[in-house]
Scaffold this active site. Structure first.
Site, PDB file in Angstrom:
ATOM      1  N   HIS A 158      -5.844   2.568  -3.952  1.00 44.02           N
ATOM      2  CA  HIS A 158      -5.886   2.816  -2.501  1.00 44.02           C
ATOM      3  C   HIS A 158      -6.572   4.151  -2.198  1.00 44.02           C
ATOM      4  O   HIS A 158      -6.548   4.605  -1.060  1.00 44.02           O
ATOM      5  CB  HIS A 158      -4.448   2.805  -1.979  1.00 44.02           C
ATOM      6  CG  HIS A 158      -4.301   2.692  -0.491  1.00 44.02           C
ATOM      7  ND1 HIS A 158      -5.135   1.921   0.295  1.00 44.02           N
ATOM      8  CD2 HIS A 158      -3.404   3.242   0.369  1.00 44.02           C
ATOM      9  CE1 HIS A 158      -4.748   2.015   1.565  1.00 44.02           C
ATOM     10  NE2 HIS A 158      -3.714   2.819   1.638  1.00 44.02           N
TER      11      HIS A 158
ATOM     12  N   HIS B 117       4.033  -2.210   2.960  1.00 44.46           N
ATOM     13  CA  HIS B 117       4.044  -0.849   2.396  1.00 44.46           C
ATOM     14  C   HIS B 117       5.337  -0.619   1.621  1.00 44.46           C
ATOM     15  O   HIS B 117       6.425  -0.908   2.131  1.00 44.46           O
ATOM     16  CB  HIS B 117       3.906   0.185   3.516  1.00 44.46           C
ATOM     17  CG  HIS B 117       2.587   0.093   4.234  1.00 44.46           C
ATOM     18  ND1 HIS B 117       2.343  -0.852   5.196  1.00 44.46           N
ATOM     19  CD2 HIS B 117       1.456   0.809   4.093  1.00 44.46           C
ATOM     20  CE1 HIS B 117       1.100  -0.716   5.636  1.00 44.46           C
ATOM     21  NE2 HIS B 117       0.529   0.287   4.984  1.00 44.46           N
TER      22      HIS B 117
ATOM     23  N   ASP C 220       0.829  -1.210   0.000  1.00 45.99           N
ATOM     24  CA  ASP C 220       0.000   0.000   0.000  1.00 45.99           C
ATOM     25  C   ASP C 220       0.868   1.268   0.000  1.00 45.99           C
ATOM     26  O   ASP C 220       2.035   1.242   0.383  1.00 45.99           O
ATOM     27  CB  ASP C 220      -0.869   0.050   1.271  1.00 45.99           C
ATOM     28  CG  ASP C 220      -2.062  -0.908   1.212  1.00 45.99           C
ATOM     29  OD1 ASP C 220      -2.134  -1.725   0.281  1.00 45.99           O
ATOM     30  OD2 ASP C 220      -2.907  -0.805   2.109  1.00 45.99           O
TER      31      ASP C 220
ATOM     32  N   HIS D 143      -4.893   9.911   1.114  1.00 49.20           N
ATOM     33  CA  HIS D 143      -4.902   8.934   2.204  1.00 49.20           C
ATOM     34  C   HIS D 143      -5.680   9.501   3.386  1.00 49.20           C
ATOM     35  O   HIS D 143      -5.125   9.793   4.440  1.00 49.20           O
ATOM     36  CB  HIS D 143      -3.462   8.601   2.596  1.00 49.20           C
ATOM     37  CG  HIS D 143      -3.321   7.264   3.257  1.00 49.20           C
ATOM     38  ND1 HIS D 143      -3.416   7.078   4.616  1.00 49.20           N
ATOM     39  CD2 HIS D 143      -3.097   6.025   2.731  1.00 49.20           C
ATOM     40  CE1 HIS D 143      -3.245   5.802   4.892  1.00 49.20           C
ATOM     41  NE2 HIS D 143      -3.047   5.139   3.771  1.00 49.20           N
TER      42      HIS D 143
HETATM   43 ZN   LIG Z   1      -2.471   3.199   3.381  1.00 42.34          ZN
END
Ligand SMILES: [Zn+2]
Length: 242
Positions: free
Chosen positions: A100, A194, A49, A104
């Protein structure tokens, strides 16, 4: 007695917040295994991510190439706009691009129209930069609201969370990252890591992630599973034509 207006409000709140209850890993694996990322028993999905990142993503790609593993990258639209060549390199290396969101931000603090715009915009930016149409969606922080579900459907994306994470956005050693994954992972699971430090104060957190990857390949071998992207793990969105 519940008054009609109060009943409607309660139902609306329940509908809005309800899916976020599935944020609990154990509960969502039990209630919605597909949403949690539980797929083929002899397989493990590897997902990243928060990228693309000009430093973290190339380092992850290099490690994956050395290990002969492909994965799914849940990209942030804002990062793709900044680093479109890095997003393109992910797909050029045989990996899968997924969505995603554009920014964010937790969907719980955003309105449904805002969430829908964000997800649709991100899907379009990812498609333009990579030349592929994404299939999967994972909301920021894994907070899946009713608005997230509607937005994903509108954008033709299937929501997928994870069954095991490495907590690699924290200040951890590679061995610690692998140990956390090991403590949660079972055959058929989906691993969350990540490839970017853009959402954490721990600069270069992806270095521990990269160094943990060989340990995760060993773990997959011990479980008798093959590591790969979600496209080899779960069924795609019906009607996507692919
Ligand atoms: Zn994230």
């Amino acid at each position: 007695m519940i008054r009609p207006l109060a009943a409607v409000t309660t139902a609306a709140i329940a509908g809005w917040v309800g899916p976020t209850l599935l944020r609990g890993r154990v509960l969502r694996v039990a209630v919605c295994p597909g949403l949690a990322g539980l797929g083929r028993p002899g397989h493990l999905a590897l997902t990243f991510d928060d990228g693309p990142d000009p430093d973290g993503t190339p380092a992850v790609l290099e490690a994956l190439e050395r290990l002969g593993v492909t994965a799914t990258f849940f990209m942030l639209g804002a990062q793709v706009q900044r680093y479109p060549h890095v997003a393109a390199a992910v797909v050029a290396a045989g990996h899968e691009a997924a969505v995603h969101g554009f920014t964010h931000r937790n969907h719980l603090v955003r309105g449904p129209v805002d969430v829908c715009r964000d997800v649709t915009r991100a899907a379009s930016v990812v498609a333009a930069a990579t030349g592929t149409r994404p299939d999967w969606f994972r909301p920021p922080y894994g907070v899946l609201t009713s608005a997230s579900l509607v937005a994903a459907r509108c954008a033709g994306l299937r929501p997928v969370l994870w069954t095991a994470w490495g907590r690699d956005w924290q200040d951890r050693s590679p061995a610690q990252v692998a140990a956390v994954v090991r403590s949660q992972l079972t055959p058929g699971g989906t691993v969350l890591l990540h490839d970017s430090d853009c959402t954490t104060p721990v600069a270069g957190s992806w270095r521990a992630t990269v160094a943990a990857l060989p340990l995760l390949v060993e773990l997959a071998d011990q479980l008798g599973c093959q590591l790969g992207p979600l496209r080899e793990h779960l069924q795609r969105v019906e009607g996507s034509g692919r």
